[in-house]
Design a protein around this motif. Structure first.
Motif, PDB file in Angstrom:
ATOM      1  N   THR A  11     -10.466  -0.248   9.382  1.00 22.56           N
ATOM      2  CA  THR A  11     -11.328   0.613   8.581  1.00 22.56           C
ATOM      3  C   THR A  11     -12.038  -0.192   7.488  1.00 22.56           C
TER       4      THR A  11
ATOM      5  N   PHE B 151       0.860  -1.185   0.000  1.00 21.73           N
ATOM      6  CA  PHE B 151       0.000   0.000   0.000  1.00 21.73           C
ATOM      7  C   PHE B 151       0.905   1.248   0.000  1.00 21.73           C
TER       8      PHE B 151
ATOM      9  N   THR C  20      -4.928  -6.927   5.774  1.00 21.32           N
ATOM     10  CA  THR C  20      -6.163  -6.145   5.657  1.00 21.32           C
ATOM     11  C   THR C  20      -7.132  -6.735   4.641  1.00 21.32           C
TER      12      THR C  20
ATOM     13  N   LEU D   9     -12.228  -0.053   0.533  1.00 22.25           N
ATOM     14  CA  LEU D   9     -12.577  -1.447   0.241  1.00 22.25           C
ATOM     15  C   LEU D   9     -13.102  -2.112   1.493  1.00 22.25           C
TER      16      LEU D   9
HETATM   17  N1  PLP Z   1      -3.039  -1.353   4.715  1.00 23.51           N
HETATM   18  C1  PLP Z   1      -3.747  -1.525   3.590  1.00 23.51           C
HETATM   19  C2  PLP Z   1      -3.543  -2.766   2.788  1.00 23.51           C
HETATM   20  C3  PLP Z   1      -4.661  -0.552   3.171  1.00 23.51           C
HETATM   21  O1  PLP Z   1      -5.358  -0.736   2.029  1.00 23.51           O
HETATM   22  C4  PLP Z   1      -4.815   0.618   3.962  1.00 23.51           C
HETATM   23  C5  PLP Z   1      -5.755   1.687   3.552  1.00 23.51           C
HETATM   24  O2  PLP Z   1      -6.307   1.678   2.479  1.00 23.51           O
HETATM   25  C6  PLP Z   1      -4.059   0.757   5.123  1.00 23.51           C
HETATM   26  C7  PLP Z   1      -3.185  -0.252   5.485  1.00 23.51           C
HETATM   27  C8  PLP Z   1      -4.165   1.978   5.984  1.00 23.51           C
HETATM   28  O3  PLP Z   1      -5.311   1.925   6.734  1.00 23.51           O
HETATM   29  P1  PLP Z   1      -6.012   3.228   7.380  1.00 23.51           P
HETATM   30  O4  PLP Z   1      -6.584   4.020   6.250  1.00 23.51           O
HETATM   31  O5  PLP Z   1      -7.013   2.649   8.315  1.00 23.51           O
HETATM   32  O6  PLP Z   1      -4.925   3.969   8.100  1.00 23.51           O
END
Ligand code: PLP
Length: 419
Positions: free
Chosen positions: A229, A132, A207, A363
């Protein structure tokens, strides 16, 4: 033994299956005393939201014991809160082992996990090039600025991962099980073996999987990170993150969270705990919807290519079948376009024509979400890096929700007619 404790122990013996754990884990661990005595207390079926900064004890000696760690309990919400602890217990129960630590966002969780892995001045981190974007930037801009050396590798090229681990002996290896947007699947058990041999620490961002699809700690990872989230909470109404780990990282993580202060707030924890209860139901439906939509997209004349780890022609299909319980709830596809801008105009026309699917860069929600990765999740990358990662202008990513699949298909098909 007090009544609530006895009931809790009996209940925990029954939490053997994932779906049952999702519903009950974390709940009924606190009770409200009606007369100041635990045995006569009320026992709320659903954990309340403890909007309290501080917790008073019977006497100051008990406060001393709680603060000194001699007695379990709560003292100050930055150190721990019963609603947050209920969510943490639920996630740890789903991961099958370890202790969970909830944070204010997925990024705060990842930051704390990397600090707990002692990613400090002079250390090296080997990171998946599919990470990410914000995680890559966190490594380069924040950890890089404090003397951490960052190297990237294609996490789906096992030989390259092995070579890099052997040559560099990194302190930390960080990857995502399913990555964005081509839904590449890293071979967590094999990489965990390589990491263990090198004496490094493996941090897995799961995630896209959630413990419904994969439990990386059971496969040899040292820490698992989730953006809560997304799928864990699942309703697009909170920002949060969680790290699950065990000895020797849990003590450091607890201390880092106390000092940096990125704890998840009680209201978010309550929402997230509520979300976790339906995780297996939602994931089941989202995986089914992804499978169904893949079949329809693959047969559509306006679709050039479909990316779905459950398809035989996906490069990581074998890894997905071996390491995941199902192929996940995301599907990406390229529109069949031959325009000079590579298909951005058509991709925008497709997205604008959607009526049921929501056009937002996230997502894992109950709603089906559609994005154009080149201008959202991968916007900050140079065109050449985007090209290397295969993120084309005609690429669309769909995160399936729990709607009826025919409504999603009809919506996508009518939008494809506008391309
Ligand atoms: N890791 C992945 C794979 C993500 O897709 C995201 C956000 O899209 C995050 C971490 C970061 O999460 P947050 O937006 O809750 O900080």
């Amino acid at each position: 033994m007090s009544k609530p404790r006895r009931e809790q122990e009996t209940r925990e013996k029954q939490l053997t299956r994932f779906e049952t754990r999702a519903v009950h884990a974390g709940e009924r661990r606190t009770y409200l005393a009606t007369d100041g005595k635990s045995d006569g207390g009320l026992y709320p079926i659903s954990t309340p939201i403890y909007l309290s900064t501080t917790f008073a004890h019977e006497d100051i000696e008990q406060t001393d014991k709680v603060l000194g760690g001699e007695e379990t309990g709560y003292s100050y919400t930055r150190y721990g809160n019963p609603t947050v602890a209920a969510f943490e217990e639920a996630v740890a129960a789903l991961e099958g082992r370890g202790h969970a630590f909830a944070f204010a966002s997925g990024m705060a969780a990842m930051h704390a996990a990397l600090l707990a892995a002692e990613l400090t001045n002079g250390a090296m981190v080997l990171a998946a090039e599919q990470l990410f974007g914000s995680t890559s930037s966190l490594l380069v801009q924040v950890f890089g600025a404090s003397g951490v050396e960052v190297r990237f590798v294609d996490a789906c090229d096992l030989a390259a991962v092995e070579k890099n681990i052997e040559e560099l002996t990194p302190r930390v290896v960080v990857l995502e099980t399913i990555s964005n947007p081509l839904l590449r699947v890293a071979d967590v058990p094999r990489i965990a073996e390589l990491v263990r041999t090198a004496g490094s620490t493996l941090v897995v961002d799961a995630t896209f999987c959630t413990p419904y699809l994969q439990r990386p700690l059971e496969l040899g990872a040292d820490m698992v990170v989730h953006s809560a989230t997304k799928y864990l909470s699942g309703h697009g109404d909170l920002t949060g993150g969680v790290v699950v780990t065990d000895i020797p990282y849990d003590g450091a993580l607890d201390q880092i969270r106390k000092l940096v202060g990125g704890l998840m707030a009680p209201f978010e924890a309550w929402l997230a705990l509520r979300g976790v209860k339906t995780l297996p139901l939602r994931m089941y439906r989202q995986c089914e919807n992804a499978r169904e939509i893949t079949t329809r997209l693959a047969a559509h004349p306006k679709v050039a290519k479909v990316y779905y780890p459950g398809s035989k022609d996906h490069p990581d299909n074998e890894v997905a079948r071996r390491t995941l319980a199902d192929a996940g709830g995301l599907v990406s596809f390229e529109l069949d376009t031959r325009t000079p801008d590579g298909g951005r105009e058509e991709a925008f026309r497709f997205l604008n024509a959607l009526k049921v699917c929501v056009k937002v860069p996230s997502l894992g929600d109950i709603y089906t979400l559609a994005i154009h990765p080149a201008t959202t999740s991968h916007r900050e990358l140079s065109p050449s890096r985007r090209a290397r990662l295969g993120v084309k202008e005609n690429l669309i990513r769909i995160s399936l929700g729990i709607e009826h699949p025919d409504d999603i298909i009809e919506d996508i098909e009518q939008a494809l007619e506008k391309v």
